[in-house]
Design an enzyme around this catalytic site. Structure first.
Site, PDB file in Angstrom:
ATOM      1  CG  HIS A   1      35.212  -9.003  43.232  1.00 19.07           C
ATOM      2  ND1 HIS A   1      35.769  -9.511  42.058  1.00 19.07           N
ATOM      3  CD2 HIS A   1      36.005  -7.953  43.578  1.00 19.07           C
ATOM      4  CE1 HIS A   1      36.831  -8.805  41.740  1.00 19.07           C
ATOM      5  NE2 HIS A   1      36.992  -7.847  42.627  1.00 19.07           N
TER       6      HIS A   1
ATOM      7  N   GLY B   1      40.167 -15.386  34.327  1.00 20.80           N
ATOM      8  CA  GLY B   1      40.782 -16.244  33.320  1.00 20.80           C
ATOM      9  C   GLY B   1      41.148 -17.639  33.797  1.00 20.80           C
TER      10      GLY B   1
ATOM     11  N   GLY C   1      34.219 -17.913  36.178  1.00 19.74           N
ATOM     12  CA  GLY C   1      32.975 -17.482  35.535  1.00 19.74           C
ATOM     13  C   GLY C   1      32.710 -18.302  34.296  1.00 19.74           C
TER      14      GLY C   1
ATOM     15  CG  ASP D   1      37.888 -12.850  40.073  1.00 20.78           C
ATOM     16  OD1 ASP D   1      37.525 -13.469  39.059  1.00 20.78           O
ATOM     17  OD2 ASP D   1      37.226 -11.928  40.600  1.00 20.78           O
TER      18      ASP D   1
ATOM     19  CG  HIS E   1      33.298 -14.342  42.735  1.00 17.38           C
ATOM     20  ND1 HIS E   1      34.217 -13.987  43.705  1.00 17.38           N
ATOM     21  CD2 HIS E   1      33.452 -13.428  41.743  1.00 17.38           C
ATOM     22  CE1 HIS E   1      34.892 -12.921  43.316  1.00 17.38           C
ATOM     23  NE2 HIS E   1      34.438 -12.552  42.120  1.00 17.38           N
TER      24      HIS E   1
ATOM     25  CB  SER F   1      32.053 -15.374  38.678  1.00 14.74           C
ATOM     26  OG  SER F   1      31.453 -14.146  38.303  1.00 14.74           O
TER      27      SER F   1
ATOM     28  CG  ASP G   1      32.427 -10.727  39.576  1.00 13.39           C
ATOM     29  OD1 ASP G   1      33.384 -10.484  40.324  1.00 13.39           O
ATOM     30  OD2 ASP G   1      32.329 -11.781  38.915  1.00 13.39           O
TER      31      ASP G   1
ATOM     32  CG  MET H   1      35.437  -5.173  40.809  1.00 17.78           C
ATOM     33  SD  MET H   1      35.224  -6.398  39.514  1.00 17.78           S
ATOM     34  CE  MET H   1      33.875  -7.323  40.220  1.00 17.78           C
TER      35      MET H   1
ATOM     36  CG  PHE I   1      34.462  -6.640  30.459  1.00 16.72           C
ATOM     37  CD1 PHE I   1      33.176  -6.282  30.062  1.00 16.72           C
ATOM     38  CD2 PHE I   1      35.422  -5.651  30.584  1.00 16.72           C
ATOM     39  CE1 PHE I   1      32.869  -4.955  29.780  1.00 16.72           C
ATOM     40  CE2 PHE I   1      35.123  -4.322  30.298  1.00 16.72           C
ATOM     41  CZ  PHE I   1      33.840  -3.972  29.895  1.00 16.72           C
ATOM     42  N   GLY I   2      33.862 -10.743  32.255  1.00 15.19           N
ATOM     43  CA  GLY I   2      34.160 -12.159  32.269  1.00 15.19           C
ATOM     44  C   GLY I   2      34.791 -12.553  30.940  1.00 15.19           C
ATOM     45  N   GLY I   3      35.359 -13.729  30.903  1.00 15.36           N
ATOM     46  CA  GLY I   3      35.847 -14.286  29.645  1.00 15.36           C
ATOM     47  C   GLY I   3      37.159 -13.723  29.132  1.00 15.36           C
TER      48      GLY I   3
ATOM     49  CG  MET J   1      41.495  -8.447  40.667  1.00 15.49           C
ATOM     50  SD  MET J   1      40.035  -9.490  40.630  1.00 15.49           S
ATOM     51  CE  MET J   1      39.608  -9.478  38.874  1.00 15.49           C
TER      52      MET J   1
ATOM     53  CG  MET K   1      31.562  -5.145  37.809  1.00 17.35           C
ATOM     54  SD  MET K   1      32.163  -5.619  36.184  1.00 17.35           S
ATOM     55  CE  MET K   1      32.736  -7.292  36.526  1.00 17.35           C
TER      56      MET K   1
HETATM   57  C1  DX5 Z   1      36.156  -9.826  36.472  1.00 18.05           C
HETATM   58  C2  DX5 Z   1      35.401 -10.480  37.597  1.00 18.05           C
HETATM   59  C3  DX5 Z   1      35.482 -11.948  37.586  1.00 18.05           C
HETATM   60  C4  DX5 Z   1      34.837 -12.602  36.387  1.00 18.05           C
HETATM   61  C5  DX5 Z   1      35.668 -13.808  36.088  1.00 18.05           C
HETATM   62  O1  DX5 Z   1      36.164  -8.467  36.672  1.00 18.05           O
HETATM   63  O2  DX5 Z   1      35.900 -10.040  38.844  1.00 18.05           O
HETATM   64  O3  DX5 Z   1      34.971 -12.523  38.787  1.00 18.05           O
HETATM   65  O4  DX5 Z   1      33.521 -13.002  36.605  1.00 18.05           O
HETATM   66  O5  DX5 Z   1      35.280 -14.324  34.869  1.00 18.05           O
HETATM   67  P1  DX5 Z   1      36.175 -15.393  34.103  1.00 18.05           P
HETATM   68  O6  DX5 Z   1      36.337 -16.559  35.025  1.00 18.05           O
HETATM   69  O7  DX5 Z   1      35.367 -15.716  32.895  1.00 18.05           O
HETATM   70  O8  DX5 Z   1      37.487 -14.718  33.786  1.00 18.05           O
HETATM   71 ZN    ZN Z   2      35.232 -11.221  40.668  1.00 19.76          ZN
END
Ligand code: DX5
Ligand code: ZN
Length: 227
Positions: free
Chosen positions: A74, A185, A205, A183, A41, A16, A43, A76, A151-153, A145, A45
């Protein structure tokens, strides 16, 4: 024309770009392409469906110009029906929409197919699998999900593992051609578990773009899956 291979096969890794350096996205994307990524991927948002804003159509088009990887977009966002045609024109190969954003999901799925992309449907962690039971025969991918989107991370929500297992069973019974994507974590430590639970496409990500050496990170994920 759908230009993403949707056939069942080896597990796909989909980094991602949310965790990439946006100031040099072309270079970032090319690094994971050379490093063995299967899909990319993206994202999107809107600050309404999720409490974060990322990017929209122009960034998808810019990425399209710099990679041959299939683009897994993706969404959102609220009112996805207003934007899917633009994302298709920008080069999305697969568009995933959230069931929570679509009271007329069948119409939206039909619209995405008509615009020329493959279709995924995503479920938030608290949304039951039963909400997609009727649409499974019409889609190409089901996205589970394993964090709350935005958010990532974030850390993997452990109950996601059982949900993946139940999703895999449901697909085997009702729509055996549909790919199962996970998707949120995903790390070297849980990649094998999610694959054993039935996941066939792993979004990552921070486990890829958050690492200094992306090729090595992809290799570690691949080894974790195959271990
Ligand atoms: C979260 C996103 C994910 C995100 C994943 O809302 O949909 O695609 O980038 O990030 P990680 O892999 O760091 O959880
Ligand atoms: Zn995503």
């Amino acid at each position: 024309m759908v230009s993403v291979n949707l056939r069942k096969g080896p597990v796909r890794l989909a980094p991602s770009i949310l965790s990439a350096d946006f100031s040099c996205l072309a270079k970032e994307v090319q690094e994971v392409e050379a490093g063995g990524a299967d899909w990319l991927h993206l994202d999107v948002m809107d600050g309404a469906f999720v409490p974060n804003i990322t990017f929209g159509v122009p960034v998808v088009a810019a990425v399209r110009a710099h990679t041959r990887l299939p683009l897994d977009v993706h969404l959102m966002i609220e009112r996805p029906e207003l934007y899917v045609a633009d994302f298709c024109r920008a080069g999305a190969d697969l568009i995933t929409v959230h069931v929570e954003t679509a009271p007329h999901l069948h119409r939206l799925v039909t619209q995405i197919k008509g615009a020329g992309a493959a279709v995924g449907v995503a479920l938030n962690p608290a949304t039951p699998l039963s909400t997609v039971a009727e649409i499974l025969p019409d889609i190409d991918l089901l996205l589970i999900m394993t964090v709350n989107p935005g958010f990532g991370g974030q850390s993997f929500i452990p109950s996601g593992l059982d949900k993946l297992r139940r999703a895999a069973e449901l697909l085997a019974r009702k729509a055996p051609g549909v790919l199962l994507e996970v998707d949120g974590g995903i790390t070297e430590d849980n990649a094998r578990q999610v694959v054993q639970a039935g996941a066939e496409v792993l979004v990552a990500g921070s486990a890829v773009f958050g690492q200094p050496e992306r090729k090595a990170a992809l290799t570690r994920l691949r080894q974790a899956i195959e271990a």
